[in-house]
Scaffold this motif. Structure first.
Motif, short mmCIF file in Angstrom:
data_model
loop_
_atom_site.label_atom_id
_atom_site.label_comp_id
_atom_site.label_asym_id
_atom_site.label_seq_id
_atom_site.Cartn_x
_atom_site.Cartn_y
_atom_site.Cartn_z
N ASP A 140 0.81 -1.23 0.00
CA ASP A 140 0.00 0.00 0.00
C ASP A 140 0.84 1.27 0.00
OD1 ASP A 140 -2.25 -1.56 0.05
OD2 ASP A 140 -2.59 -1.36 2.21
N VAL A 141 2.18 1.16 -0.02
CA VAL A 141 3.04 2.34 0.14
C VAL A 141 2.72 3.40 -0.91
CG1 VAL A 141 5.41 3.20 0.03
CG2 VAL A 141 4.89 1.10 1.28
N MET A 143 0.02 3.90 -2.67
CA MET A 143 -1.32 4.46 -2.45
C MET A 143 -1.31 5.42 -1.26
SD MET A 143 -3.91 1.25 -3.14
CE MET A 143 -5.34 2.32 -3.22
N ILE A 144 -0.53 5.09 -0.22
CA ILE A 144 -0.43 5.96 0.95
C ILE A 144 0.26 7.27 0.57
CG2 ILE A 144 0.52 6.20 3.27
CD1 ILE A 144 -1.80 4.23 3.06
N GLN A 145 1.33 7.18 -0.22
CA GLN A 145 2.03 8.40 -0.66
C GLN A 145 1.08 9.31 -1.44
OE1 GLN A 145 5.26 6.60 -2.84
NE2 GLN A 145 6.67 6.68 -1.08
N ALA A 146 0.30 8.74 -2.32
CA ALA A 146 -0.64 9.53 -3.10
C ALA A 146 -1.71 10.14 -2.18
CB ALA A 146 -1.29 8.66 -4.17
N SER A 147 -2.14 9.37 -1.19
CA SER A 147 -3.15 9.87 -0.27
C SER A 147 -2.62 11.03 0.57
CB SER A 147 -3.63 8.73 0.64
OG SER A 147 -4.61 9.18 1.55
N ILE A 167 6.41 7.92 5.91
CA ILE A 167 5.97 6.52 5.86
C ILE A 167 7.11 5.64 6.36
CG2 ILE A 167 5.21 4.64 4.37
CD1 ILE A 167 4.08 6.70 2.46
N ASP A 168 6.83 4.85 7.38
CA ASP A 168 7.82 3.94 7.96
C ASP A 168 7.83 2.66 7.14
OD1 ASP A 168 9.52 2.42 9.43
OD2 ASP A 168 8.43 2.60 11.32
N GLN A 169 8.76 2.58 6.21
CA GLN A 169 8.83 1.40 5.33
C GLN A 169 9.65 0.28 5.94
OE1 GLN A 169 9.31 2.04 1.11
NE2 GLN A 169 8.93 4.25 1.31
N ASP A 170 10.30 0.57 7.07
CA ASP A 170 11.07 -0.48 7.75
C ASP A 170 10.19 -1.31 8.69
OD1 ASP A 170 13.45 0.38 6.54
OD2 ASP A 170 13.76 1.90 8.10
N ASN A 171 9.09 -0.73 9.11
CA ASN A 171 8.19 -1.43 10.03
C ASN A 171 6.77 -1.38 9.47
OD1 ASN A 171 10.00 -1.92 12.50
ND2 ASN A 171 10.28 0.27 12.13
N GLY A 180 -5.53 -0.51 5.62
CA GLY A 180 -5.61 0.60 6.54
C GLY A 180 -4.24 1.03 7.00
N VAL A 181 -4.19 1.88 8.05
CA VAL A 181 -2.93 2.44 8.51
C VAL A 181 -2.89 2.51 10.03
CG1 VAL A 181 -2.56 3.86 6.44
CG2 VAL A 181 -3.91 4.77 8.36
N GLU A 182 -1.66 2.64 10.53
CA GLU A 182 -1.40 3.02 11.92
C GLU A 182 -0.61 4.32 11.88
OE1 GLU A 182 -1.09 -1.47 13.91
OE2 GLU A 182 0.71 -0.21 13.65
#
Length: 226
Positions: A140-141, A143-147, A167-171, A180-182
């Motif tokens: 989802d990375v 899509m999250i960036q676009a959001s 965006i924490d791509q390591d965790n 969804g997201v945290e």
């Protein structure tokens, strides 16, 4: 005039007969009295024992009635608990089915992108921090960036402040999460859980009264409604 021996014997016999009659009458009187007293005592004992027997069986009847009430109460409680468990099991099955369907949400890109916009923007409003970190599924990375790009101006216009979103791509969030997201504040001590599963759980808690009414009807024992 002296009595002859025959007269004396006759008088003696007459006196003996009189004494014997008196004795017999006295004996009969004693027997009658004893019979009367016996009957009275027998009646008293019978009545006493009858009352004791009646009292005993009345006590037993009350004990049995009390045991019946206790047993009936226990059976009703057991039945009520079984009904409640069956209802809880039904709700759990329904929620499990809903969780299984969550994976279908992310399969519709347009619908999922719109949902992510709402989840991210809501999390930003809850934290109201200058810097936040988002964790999401690896897939989802983008899509999250676009959001984030879409939501930054919306957030800034609403709160009159800029925000830095990383965006924490390591965790990443666990792979078994449907989407969804945290969102965390800068030091990571405050978290807004806006995964699909957490939103479902929250919605289930908030709507549980309505869910129960929809499934089982209005509880007749409930006196007050919120």
């Amino acid at each position: 005039m002296a009595l002859s021996d025959a007269d004396v014997q006759k008088q003696i016999k007459h006196m003996m007969a009189f004494i014997e009659q008196e004795a017999n009458e006295k004996a009969e009187e004693i027997d009658a009295k004893a019979e009367e007293e016996f009957n009275i005592e027998k009646g008293r004992l019978v009545q006493t024992q009858r009352l004791k027997i009646m009292e005993y069986y009345e006590k037993k009847e009350k004990q049995i009635e009390q045991q019946k009430k206790i047993q009936m109460s226990n059976l009703m409680n057991q039945a009520r608990l079984k009904v409640l468990k069956a209802r809880d099991d039904m709700i759990s099955e329904m929620l499990n089915e809903a969780r299984q369907r969550l994976c279908n949400v992310a399969k519709d890109p347009a619908r999922y992108a719109s949902l992510l916009d709402g989840l991210i923007l809501q999390g930003l409003y809850q934290l109201l921090e200058a810097k936040v970190t988002i964790r999401c599924r690896k897939q989802d990375v983008q899509m999250i960036q676009a959001s984030i790009q879409r939501n930054n101006p919306v957030y800034k216009a609403a709160v009159k402040c800029s925000i830095e979103v990383r965006i924490d791509q390591d965790n990443s969030i666990p792979p078994d999460v449907s989407g969804g997201v945290e969102i965390y504040n800068a030091n990571g001590k405050i978290k807004v859980a806006n995964t699909l599963e957490s939103r479902l759980e929250l919605m289930a808690q908030q709507m549980m009264p309505e869910i129960r009414v929809a499934l089982f009807g209005v509880n007749p024992n409930r006196k007050f409604l919120d």
